[in-house]
Design a protein around this motif. Sequence first.
Motif, PDB file in Angstrom:
ATOM      1  N   ALA A 196       0.831  -1.198   0.000  1.00 54.68           N
ATOM      2  CA  ALA A 196       0.000   0.000   0.000  1.00 54.68           C
ATOM      3  C   ALA A 196       0.863   1.243   0.000  1.00 54.68           C
ATOM      4  O   ALA A 196       1.307   1.704   1.043  1.00 54.68           O
ATOM      5  CB  ALA A 196      -0.925  -0.005   1.211  1.00 54.68           C
ATOM      6  N   SER A 197       1.136   1.753  -1.183  1.00 53.32           N
ATOM      7  CA  SER A 197       1.914   2.974  -1.266  1.00 53.32           C
ATOM      8  C   SER A 197       1.688   3.576  -2.632  1.00 53.32           C
ATOM      9  O   SER A 197       1.622   2.871  -3.633  1.00 53.32           O
ATOM     10  CB  SER A 197       3.399   2.656  -1.066  1.00 53.32           C
ATOM     11  OG  SER A 197       4.163   3.738  -1.531  1.00 53.32           O
ATOM     12  N   PHE A 198       1.520   4.903  -2.668  1.00 54.97           N
ATOM     13  CA  PHE A 198       1.385   5.564  -3.959  1.00 54.97           C
ATOM     14  C   PHE A 198       2.741   6.031  -4.473  1.00 54.97           C
ATOM     15  O   PHE A 198       2.844   6.585  -5.545  1.00 54.97           O
ATOM     16  CB  PHE A 198       0.442   6.760  -3.855  1.00 54.97           C
ATOM     17  CG  PHE A 198      -0.997   6.363  -3.838  1.00 54.97           C
ATOM     18  CD1 PHE A 198      -1.499   5.522  -4.817  1.00 54.97           C
ATOM     19  CD2 PHE A 198      -1.857   6.829  -2.865  1.00 54.97           C
ATOM     20  CE1 PHE A 198      -2.835   5.165  -4.825  1.00 54.97           C
ATOM     21  CE2 PHE A 198      -3.183   6.474  -2.869  1.00 54.97           C
ATOM     22  CZ  PHE A 198      -3.674   5.637  -3.845  1.00 54.97           C
ATOM     23  N   ASP A 199       3.779   5.858  -3.653  1.00 53.20           N
ATOM     24  CA  ASP A 199       5.088   6.324  -4.077  1.00 53.20           C
ATOM     25  C   ASP A 199       5.578   5.457  -5.216  1.00 53.20           C
ATOM     26  O   ASP A 199       5.460   4.242  -5.190  1.00 53.20           O
ATOM     27  CB  ASP A 199       6.084   6.231  -2.908  1.00 53.20           C
ATOM     28  CG  ASP A 199       5.562   6.966  -1.704  1.00 53.20           C
ATOM     29  OD1 ASP A 199       4.719   7.855  -1.885  1.00 53.20           O
ATOM     30  OD2 ASP A 199       5.973   6.633  -0.582  1.00 53.20           O
ATOM     31  N   LEU A 200       6.146   6.106  -6.209  1.00 55.27           N
ATOM     32  CA  LEU A 200       6.661   5.343  -7.322  1.00 55.27           C
ATOM     33  C   LEU A 200       8.154   5.144  -7.134  1.00 55.27           C
ATOM     34  O   LEU A 200       8.856   5.969  -6.577  1.00 55.27           O
ATOM     35  CB  LEU A 200       6.402   6.075  -8.638  1.00 55.27           C
ATOM     36  CG  LEU A 200       4.938   6.309  -8.961  1.00 55.27           C
ATOM     37  CD1 LEU A 200       4.811   6.924 -10.340  1.00 55.27           C
ATOM     38  CD2 LEU A 200       4.171   5.006  -8.880  1.00 55.27           C
ATOM     39  N   THR A 221      -1.157   7.182 -10.902  1.00 50.85           N
ATOM     40  CA  THR A 221       0.250   6.901 -11.144  1.00 50.85           C
ATOM     41  C   THR A 221       0.804   7.864 -12.182  1.00 50.85           C
ATOM     42  O   THR A 221       1.907   8.388 -12.031  1.00 50.85           O
ATOM     43  CB  THR A 221       0.408   5.451 -11.636  1.00 50.85           C
ATOM     44  OG1 THR A 221      -0.268   4.603 -10.720  1.00 50.85           O
ATOM     45  CG2 THR A 221       1.846   5.051 -11.726  1.00 50.85           C
ATOM     46  N   SER A 263       4.122   7.891   1.288  1.00 51.35           N
ATOM     47  CA  SER A 263       2.715   7.561   1.450  1.00 51.35           C
ATOM     48  C   SER A 263       2.540   6.308   2.294  1.00 51.35           C
ATOM     49  O   SER A 263       1.476   6.054   2.812  1.00 51.35           O
ATOM     50  CB  SER A 263       2.001   7.450   0.113  1.00 51.35           C
ATOM     51  OG  SER A 263       2.492   6.370  -0.622  1.00 51.35           O
ATOM     52  N   ARG A 264       3.608   5.541   2.478  1.00 50.58           N
ATOM     53  CA  ARG A 264       3.511   4.384   3.356  1.00 50.58           C
ATOM     54  C   ARG A 264       3.129   4.815   4.781  1.00 50.58           C
ATOM     55  O   ARG A 264       2.392   4.136   5.460  1.00 50.58           O
ATOM     56  CB  ARG A 264       4.846   3.656   3.360  1.00 50.58           C
ATOM     57  CG  ARG A 264       4.822   2.345   4.039  1.00 50.58           C
ATOM     58  CD  ARG A 264       5.966   1.485   3.595  1.00 50.58           C
ATOM     59  NE  ARG A 264       5.753   1.012   2.246  1.00 50.58           N
ATOM     60  CZ  ARG A 264       6.739   0.768   1.403  1.00 50.58           C
ATOM     61  NH1 ARG A 264       7.980   0.983   1.759  1.00 50.58           N
ATOM     62  NH2 ARG A 264       6.472   0.323   0.205  1.00 50.58           N
TER      63      ARG A 264
END
Lengths: 370, 369, 573
Positions: free
Chosen positions: B41-45, B128, B172-173
Amino acid sequence: MSRRVRGLLRKEFLQVLRDPSSIAIAFLMPAFLLLLFGYGVSMDASNVPLAVVVEQPGAEAESFASVFQHSRYFAPQRYIDRASARRALDAGLVDGIVLLPADFAARVKGDASAPIQLIVNGVNANSARLLEGYVEGAWRNWLERELGARAMPLNQPVMLQPRIWFNPGLRSRNYLVPGLVAINMTLVGALLTALVMAREWERGTLEAMMVTPVSMREVLIGKVLPYFVLGMGGMALSVAMALWLFQVPFRGSFWVLTLCAALFLLVALGMGLLISVTTRNQFVAGMVAIIATFLPAFLLSGMLFDIGSMPVVVQWVTHLVAARYFVAILQTLFLAGDVWGVIVPNALALILMALFFIGLARRRMHKHLE
Amino acid sequence: MWQRILALITKEFLNLFKDRKSRFVTIVPPLIQLLVFGYAASFDLDHVPYAVYDRDHGQAGRALQAAFSGSPTFDLRYVIQRQDQIAPLIDNREVLLVLQLEPGFSEKLTIGEPAEVQVLVDGRNSNTAQIAVNYAGSVLNAFNGQWIARHQQQAPPTRLVSRAWFNPNLESRWFFIPGLVGLLTLVVTMVVTSLSVAREREQGTFDQLLVTPLRPFEILIGKATPGFVVGLVEGSLVILVARFWFGVPLVGDLAVLYLGLVLFLFAAIGIGLAISSLAVTLQQALLGGFLFMVPAVILSGFATPIENMPPLVQMITLLDPLRYFLVVLRGVFLEGAPFSILVHQLWPLAIIAAVTLSAAGWLFRHRMY
Amino acid sequence: MTQQAVIEISGLTKSFRLPGREIDALLDVNLRVAAGAVSGLIGPDGAGKTTLMRLVAGLLLPDAGAVRVLGYDASRDALDVQSLIGYMPQRFGLYEDLSVQENLDLYADLQDVPASDRPARYDELLQMTGLGPFTRRLAGRLSGGMKQKLGLACTLVRSPRLLLLDEPTVGVDPVSRRDLWSIVYRLVEEEGMSVLLSTAYLDEAERCFEVILLHEGRVVGQGTPSEFSEPLSGRSFRVSQPGILPRRLQARLATRAGVLDAVVQGQSVRVVMQPGRMLETGGGDSDNITCEPVEPRFEDAFIDRLHGSRDGARTLRPADHAVTPGKVIRVSGLSRRFGDFVAVDRVSFEVSPGEVFGLLGANGAGKTTTFRMLCGLLPASAGELSVAGLDLRRAPARARGRIGYMSQKFSLYGNLTVSQNLEFFARTYGLRGARRRQRLEWALSELELARYSGAASGNLPLGYQQRLALACALMHEPDILFLDEPTSGVDPLARREFWSHINALADAGVAILVTTHFMEEAEYCDRLAIMSAGEILALGTPPEVKRRALGVEGERAGMEEAFIALIEDREVA
């Protein structure tokens, strides 16, 4: 089709008709969830509450501050000083603060560039990043206008020209809704079949059936086919809602969608059936169904979070989640079209999983009571 | 009275944990899920795969490319030579974006004219895509700053200085892992409670309970305790893992966190038991459990902000206990929010808990087929 | 009769693995079942009857030995066997949400009956089972007896050569039971079918051509019923004594030296003596006893062969209850409706302390609904009821503490051990300290549960589950005991023992309300009510009810005849 299979099918259909809960699972639940999600889930921020603090009024400062007034992204609120804005941020009344310090006017006129401070609440990192992007865009527009008015060029050596393919408006619904269709069908498939075999065990109907000349292959067909038809109905409903209610574009071909949906449904039904056959107990089957379906499909399917950015081990785990393949297919079919390079490998993975689940369920369903 | 309740509690625990399968299902999967989801679960790329299509071949263009390939966020996969190579790469998800430099890029840059760089992004996942564009923007900004400094050009009259509070690196984590505390606690309590009364009804033992001197609220306490204890223990475990394994800062008051957890557990247990006592069969209980749990998660603001929802849906979220608990979790973990601020989340939780628990207790005796 | 065998079993052994131990269900079984006749498989619970049936049907694989059915090997050629036989399991899996016709269609499809053969076969079966008028009714809405008949019809859609019936008459009222038997006889006579059926009703054994007696996984005897009972001639007597309740007399006789078995039969007690012993009739309270010899029956032989293997039934020694004068249960004009359906229609009766009151009736007659209202599990639609002076539905917990309840499914927590179940109920009823220990001790010793105290109660033989359920209901020594079909599916030995416990409790002043299907058990009741379609058809002592049904000369008849007569009267009316 043999008479036995036809008999089993008719029985299963009649049971479905008599017990409205299966119909509710197949049609009402997807419609309800999709409505809720389609409207409820969105990444597109608008009217973000933003504190604007101008420490020393002046023409430039006012001109910048007014930028936020006219944007649909922001709901600016003026605060007189840093302290009160900060309290608002702490209390969650605003998501960010734009601060024009006291020496702003003086420095704009002078040589040194004047800092505009932006403070965002970083708790929701994603929203914070989007907010930063929005503010930056607003600032850049303002700068261009200001400089244009003063006939000065904006000195920006390289300019970024992003072109977003497939979804130029960056409408998050366009990618979330296809993903939700996949989640929906995971739940429908598992819920439809997770209890059916366990129920026949517990109610003793299986024993009477086993002594008839019916073979377990026929029993399996009799169990999968009716729920397959129901599930495809639910799927059609979900797709129709996606297309006409949520206006998600569809660029692929329908026969590919139908085929892939059928494959995925077989996987979902097969998993439910395997749970049912393995546990033979409605209580445990129910527990397993709750734990094994929703959260993994929600978090690991790539519907929400980018699989490529997960640690390698977790990426391996996602290969066990059937929804992953279906989400990739759906997002591509809806937004990009029939891209075989995406569809073929994912469909193959679905075929393998369907064979695995249904094959294992078949192996575990034997005509003995032990 | 306490003796009777204690007897019931003992029985509930034995009933839940004697069976190997159900013991396993309650304990192991939530912990595994926490670890997997915590990473997922993270939006970080990270390592965004990209390709470069350089039609410029100039010095400055190469400098810009170096800025991208030097960034840890971007991962150069292909250097392409022809226009028609772009579409297959993006279509087949080989790369997320393609960096395209037009002919004359370096020349423009050197003479001080604005030079454009095109970024073609796969927009299938618009979130994304947007994040990737933002990342590309920051790489460019840094490049521009250096270019201006090196060539002693005029800087723009204002500059934007951005800072993120509570989560300076915008990981975002940090946002999702406290949320997972709520999600997993919810799932575990639903597993333990939503099937419990329905199972006793199907087996006929619930009648046996009702003819004993147990009062409805005693049955309620007895039925709620296993869910409460399991939820509390697993919730605490998840909090520990979040703090020490994932390194999410825990700056606030643990007492407030636990007050929130306790109230949330009460609310979730009340809903689970009410669903369970309304259901006639286990299938209905299971369906009911899902129909509560799935919207509760989606509408909680776990992944997508509540503010982005239409007003009507926002009103519905007011009934969702997870919504309040997530604010408490994130507030305590990251912001160190004090009781005085979080009390506005705690009282709705308390009301939901009171309503659902009394509904469940009432249904025990009044729901008869 | 013909010497041809439809089932040949040799050296058959089968065991099951339960957590922690292995149970031998069948041990070296050898037998032949004759063709063209009804053979009965008789034995107490856990004797291995169902396991044997399943092995014959090819549903289980033997550990050792062979089962040949109609010339096929039941494990190797299971599908061939299954296409030739009909099997009705104990809980026949009717789809309750399908109608009678749909259930028949399903099994006709599964058995591959050609569509052209169906109408004639359906007509025949529906006429035979009397289900003709109900083809559109959902199976779940049928009474227990009708469900069994439908189950039988489903197994018979493609006339099998061998019919296996596993306890087909459990939980079935006497009228339906009689119908089922006449169907079975017709099949054997008209279609030349062979039938193997297991049963817990020993009077049914007498109707079989041949009986196979199974005990603890072994065949202990095989022969015609008379071959079993003949050796006992001269040992069976009918004993009566005016002016004393038959169940009291039975209790007294059962403990006499030399008495092997004593059961109430109408106004007298049927006694079987141990070999070479005579009943001592003289002395004390037995001066006006009369004793006449009667023909031995199969049941006597069953008890004779199996009784020795169990410890003699012990009589429960409950503490005396302070008997409150007056009625402890009062019901007047009690009704219950579910939508349009009237489940219980203006029922009235009363029960005194120390009285055993029976509610008899077919499934769906309203017994269980009445029962649930009395226990406070269901609100009444109309009428008044009081238990110990209170309506239990609204009563404080203290009042519920005075009743004990045992439901027909022996609702125990199957995955808890025997002592955990006992402990749980003792504590829910507020027993503490020394008293709790003492009651636990009492339950384990008096009800002989000690040897199973650590076993999961779901794995116990049915008879022990029933004892445990009774023990749980008695932990707090209630004044009033509700028993809902307490002996359903339990073997005759366990039933006898159970009733001796009930007798003892009633003598100690406990008021007992019991529902039952077993008409011979009705004889143990001091008073009883026969219910049908929600109404009470007859109410009174057993002789009164019989008089009501059959006239004065009916008094010596069995309760079963009285019951059938009452129901038929009503249906005519």
